[in-house]
Design a protein around this motif. Structure first.
Motif, PDB file in Angstrom:
ATOM      1  N   GLU A  16       0.823  -1.207   0.000  1.00  0.00           N
ATOM      2  CA  GLU A  16       0.000   0.000   0.000  1.00  0.00           C
ATOM      3  C   GLU A  16       0.859   1.260   0.000  1.00  0.00           C
ATOM      4  O   GLU A  16       0.454   2.296  -0.539  1.00  0.00           O
ATOM      5  CB  GLU A  16      -0.947  -0.022   1.195  1.00  0.00           C
ATOM      6  N   THR A  17       2.062   1.170   0.574  1.00  0.00           N
ATOM      7  CA  THR A  17       3.000   2.295   0.490  1.00  0.00           C
ATOM      8  C   THR A  17       3.348   2.582  -0.965  1.00  0.00           C
ATOM      9  O   THR A  17       3.364   3.740  -1.405  1.00  0.00           O
ATOM     10  CB  THR A  17       4.280   1.967   1.284  1.00  0.00           C
ATOM     11  N   ALA A  18       3.628   1.509  -1.726  1.00  0.00           N
ATOM     12  CA  ALA A  18       3.918   1.689  -3.155  1.00  0.00           C
ATOM     13  C   ALA A  18       2.682   2.181  -3.889  1.00  0.00           C
ATOM     14  O   ALA A  18       2.773   3.068  -4.759  1.00  0.00           O
ATOM     15  CB  ALA A  18       4.401   0.365  -3.748  1.00  0.00           C
ATOM     16  N   MET A  19       1.505   1.632  -3.568  1.00  0.00           N
ATOM     17  CA  MET A  19       0.250   2.045  -4.206  1.00  0.00           C
ATOM     18  C   MET A  19       0.026   3.550  -4.068  1.00  0.00           C
ATOM     19  O   MET A  19      -0.285   4.250  -5.038  1.00  0.00           O
ATOM     20  CB  MET A  19      -0.943   1.317  -3.579  1.00  0.00           C
ATOM     21  N   GLU A  20       0.164   4.028  -2.842  1.00  0.00           N
ATOM     22  CA  GLU A  20      -0.106   5.449  -2.577  1.00  0.00           C
ATOM     23  C   GLU A  20       0.877   6.338  -3.318  1.00  0.00           C
ATOM     24  O   GLU A  20       0.498   7.379  -3.889  1.00  0.00           O
ATOM     25  CB  GLU A  20      -0.046   5.695  -1.073  1.00  0.00           C
TER      26      GLU A  20
ATOM     27  N   GLY B 172      -9.843 -12.366   2.417  1.00  0.00           N
ATOM     28  CA  GLY B 172     -10.392 -11.027   2.232  1.00  0.00           C
ATOM     29  C   GLY B 172     -10.954 -10.726   0.866  1.00  0.00           C
ATOM     30  O   GLY B 172     -11.388  -9.600   0.615  1.00  0.00           O
ATOM     31  N   ALA B 173     -10.974 -11.709  -0.045  1.00  0.00           N
ATOM     32  CA  ALA B 173     -11.484 -11.451  -1.392  1.00  0.00           C
ATOM     33  C   ALA B 173     -13.006 -11.301  -1.382  1.00  0.00           C
ATOM     34  O   ALA B 173     -13.703 -11.949  -0.598  1.00  0.00           O
ATOM     35  CB  ALA B 173     -11.089 -12.583  -2.335  1.00  0.00           C
ATOM     36  N   ARG B 174     -13.479 -10.446  -2.274  1.00  0.00           N
ATOM     37  CA  ARG B 174     -14.913 -10.333  -2.563  1.00  0.00           C
ATOM     38  C   ARG B 174     -15.073 -10.473  -4.070  1.00  0.00           C
ATOM     39  O   ARG B 174     -14.341  -9.845  -4.840  1.00  0.00           O
ATOM     40  CB  ARG B 174     -15.480  -8.987  -2.099  1.00  0.00           C
ATOM     41  N   PHE B 175     -16.053 -11.284  -4.482  1.00  0.00           N
ATOM     42  CA  PHE B 175     -16.221 -11.554  -5.909  1.00  0.00           C
ATOM     43  C   PHE B 175     -17.471 -10.878  -6.442  1.00  0.00           C
ATOM     44  O   PHE B 175     -18.527 -10.884  -5.800  1.00  0.00           O
ATOM     45  CB  PHE B 175     -16.281 -13.063  -6.153  1.00  0.00           C
TER      46      PHE B 175
ATOM     47  N   GLY C   3     -19.374 -13.003 -16.544  1.00  0.00           N
ATOM     48  CA  GLY C   3     -18.062 -13.230 -15.949  1.00  0.00           C
ATOM     49  C   GLY C   3     -18.038 -13.020 -14.451  1.00  0.00           C
ATOM     50  O   GLY C   3     -19.047 -12.663 -13.832  1.00  0.00           O
ATOM     51  N   VAL C   4     -16.868 -13.256 -13.877  1.00  0.00           N
ATOM     52  CA  VAL C   4     -16.654 -13.043 -12.441  1.00  0.00           C
ATOM     53  C   VAL C   4     -15.303 -12.362 -12.268  1.00  0.00           C
ATOM     54  O   VAL C   4     -14.340 -12.673 -12.975  1.00  0.00           O
ATOM     55  CB  VAL C   4     -16.698 -14.379 -11.665  1.00  0.00           C
ATOM     56  N   ARG C   5     -15.249 -11.417 -11.353  1.00  0.00           N
ATOM     57  CA  ARG C   5     -13.998 -10.737 -11.072  1.00  0.00           C
ATOM     58  C   ARG C   5     -13.908 -10.455  -9.585  1.00  0.00           C
ATOM     59  O   ARG C   5     -14.913 -10.537  -8.855  1.00  0.00           O
ATOM     60  CB  ARG C   5     -13.893  -9.424 -11.871  1.00  0.00           C
ATOM     61  N   MET C   6     -12.715 -10.146  -9.138  1.00  0.00           N
ATOM     62  CA  MET C   6     -12.512  -9.804  -7.747  1.00  0.00           C
ATOM     63  C   MET C   6     -12.696  -8.297  -7.569  1.00  0.00           C
ATOM     64  O   MET C   6     -12.310  -7.514  -8.442  1.00  0.00           O
ATOM     65  CB  MET C   6     -11.112 -10.221  -7.290  1.00  0.00           C
ATOM     66  N   ASP C   7     -13.307  -7.904  -6.468  1.00  0.00           N
ATOM     67  CA  ASP C   7     -13.477  -6.483  -6.169  1.00  0.00           C
ATOM     68  C   ASP C   7     -12.102  -5.822  -6.186  1.00  0.00           C
ATOM     69  O   ASP C   7     -11.212  -6.195  -5.419  1.00  0.00           O
ATOM     70  CB  ASP C   7     -14.122  -6.336  -4.790  1.00  0.00           C
ATOM     71  N   PRO C   8     -11.872  -4.836  -7.081  1.00  0.00           N
ATOM     72  CA  PRO C   8     -10.544  -4.215  -7.188  1.00  0.00           C
ATOM     73  C   PRO C   8     -10.041  -3.619  -5.881  1.00  0.00           C
ATOM     74  O   PRO C   8      -8.830  -3.536  -5.664  1.00  0.00           O
ATOM     75  CB  PRO C   8     -10.753  -3.122  -8.246  1.00  0.00           C
ATOM     76  N   ALA C   9     -10.951  -3.230  -5.005  1.00  0.00           N
ATOM     77  CA  ALA C   9     -10.536  -2.588  -3.754  1.00  0.00           C
ATOM     78  C   ALA C   9      -9.813  -3.548  -2.816  1.00  0.00           C
ATOM     79  O   ALA C   9      -9.084  -3.106  -1.919  1.00  0.00           O
ATOM     80  CB  ALA C   9     -11.753  -1.993  -3.056  1.00  0.00           C
ATOM     81  N   VAL C  10     -10.009  -4.854  -3.018  1.00  0.00           N
ATOM     82  CA  VAL C  10      -9.424  -5.806  -2.061  1.00  0.00           C
ATOM     83  C   VAL C  10      -8.484  -6.815  -2.723  1.00  0.00           C
ATOM     84  O   VAL C  10      -8.003  -7.726  -2.052  1.00  0.00           O
ATOM     85  CB  VAL C  10     -10.538  -6.574  -1.304  1.00  0.00           C
TER      86      VAL C  10
END
Length: 426
Positions: free
Chosen positions: A254-258, A388-391, A397-404
């Motif tokens: 998250e340090t790199a993300m920010e 912690g994944a949310r689908f 299709g199916v994808r993972m919530d980008p926030a997690v």
């Protein structure tokens, strides 16, 4: 999982032809594997079973491999071309492709030219390390048509580079980007690793900020994974190094993300950051594991083509040299062995698109709903949800919530044991 099995090249091509049918043109990704490096990095799972002497082979040691590689290309290329396959993207990875001399690169390119219609290529990428890059090699790469380069920096901290077993220095890393631009290569990627054992977030942040100042169009950040048998993993087991806890690894990423977000980069796939949509359009399709058929040439390369998973294992290098046309694994996807699809499904879930049901069926011949209902994938999805994944699922299709995505992925990397149902990358 059943034992790996093989099939004769003739029967394999017949099976692929039955799947292709009358489809006149099929897009193809071409991967060329170069299994040589200047050092055996302490974190890299690919090199664990490779002797240092073979890994660091000079020209005489590389020659039999290049001959076998060209033979494999010249055998399968014309056959796939007759079936309607046309390459659209090409990627040379490894290993370190730029360990090759320019003449060795040209020999492989000649085999590709003889075997495929490359006129439809929209991108040709090649991996490198800073210490294996020089103006002569870059000139040869540009002459052949390479238009994108991925540079493995990993860190700009000299102490961290030594701990990771990297052969390049901080100074070589900083010089690599100007060298690329001077050679006329404006589309390039810089690889970094977050969460190295013992590395504090301040050190990672300084590396990210210095890389941002170089203004690369594309930056990749890979969370560290303690893969068994790597030097760094053994040092962790013996407590020579201190492992980060899962939440610290998430915080490092998250340090790199920010920092990247503030600099104007956006993440189109977990770990892959670009400044503008043009680079995402060109680079993203290869990274999407279910985009379409891909053929991998070389020892250690993987293919997904004609509803088959094909692989030449690293540990069968000598067998590859003697018979490069026969894959050590040739498996037609079935619901009886769903684990064979862990890597492509996991890789697709790391992207914003996720798994497109129609594309999945076209590539594998299977129903994703039926695959997901198998005991293996039922548990596999449960494991990701526990991390912690949310689908997010629709009719298509199916994808993972980008926030997690990053939290689920990194938490699983930190907790999974070897061989567990972890999300994979190609």
């Amino acid at each position: 999982m059943n034992q790996p099995r093989t099939i004769s090249p003739r029967h394999l091509l017949t099976a692929i032809a039955e799947v292709v049918g009358d489809d006149p043109v099929r897009q193809l990704a071409v991967y060329v594997h170069i299994p040589f490096c200047s050092s055996k990095c302490h974190f890299c799972d690919w090199v664990t079973d490779i002797q240092v002497g073979r890994l660091r082979s000079a020209a005489a040691g590389r020659s039999p491999y290049i001959a076998a590689l060209c033979d494999q290309i010249r055998f399968y290329g014309p056959q796939l071309t007759r079936l309607g396959y046309r390459p659209t993207v090409m990627y040379w990875g490894g290993g370190t492709p730029t360990r090759l001399a320019p003449d060795e690169m040209r020999a492989i390119k000649a085999a590709l030219d003889d075997s495929f219609d490359l006129s439809g290529l929209v991108q040709w990428s090649m991996e490198t390390t800073p210490n294996d890059l020089d103006p002569d090699k870059l000139a040869a790469m540009r002459e052949m048509g390479v238009d994108r380069v991925s540079v493995g920096l990993q860190s700009l901290n000299p102490y961290q580079l030594r701990k990771a077993g990297r052969a390049h220095s901080r100074e070589q890393a900083l010089a690599a980007v100007p060298m690329l631009r001077q050679a006329g290569i404006t589309n390039f990627n810089v690889d970094l690793i977050s969460g190295f054992p013992g590395e504090d977030r301040g050190s990672l942040l300084r590396t990210v900020q210095e890389v941002v100042e170089l203004d690369p169009p594309h930056i990749s950040v890979y969370p560290y994974r303690a893969t068994p048998k790597t030097v760094m993993a053994m040092q962790l087991d013996r407590e020579f190094l201190q492992a980060h806890r899962p939440h610290d690894m998430v915080a490092a990423y998250e340090t790199a993300m920010e920092s990247l977000g503030r600099a104007g980069y956006h993440e189109y796939c977990h770990g892959y950051w670009v400044r503008d949509a043009a680079h995402e359009d060109r680079d993203g399709n290869y990274k999407y594991d279910l985009a379409g058929d891909k053929i991998g040439f070389g020892s250690g390369a993987e293919s997904i083509i004609g509803h088959h998973l094909l692989w030449n294992e690293n540990t069968r290098y000598a067998a590859y040299l003697s018979d490069p046309r026969t894959f050590s694994l040739a498996h037609r996807f079935t619901l009886d062995e769903p684990e064979r699809l862990t890597a492509p499904v996991g890789g697709a879930l790391m992207t914003r698109q996720g798994v497109d049901f129609a594309r999945f069926h076209r590539l594998t011949g299977l129903s994703f709903a039926e695959l997901r209902a198998t005991g293996y994938f039922t548990r596999w999805f449960q494991v990701l949800e526990e991390c912690g994944a949310r689908f997010l699922e629709s009719d298509t299709g199916v994808r993972m919530d980008p926030a997690v995505i990053h939290k689920a992925y990194i938490t699983h990397l930190a907790q999974a044991t070897a061989g567990g149902p972890a999300p994979q990358r190609a």
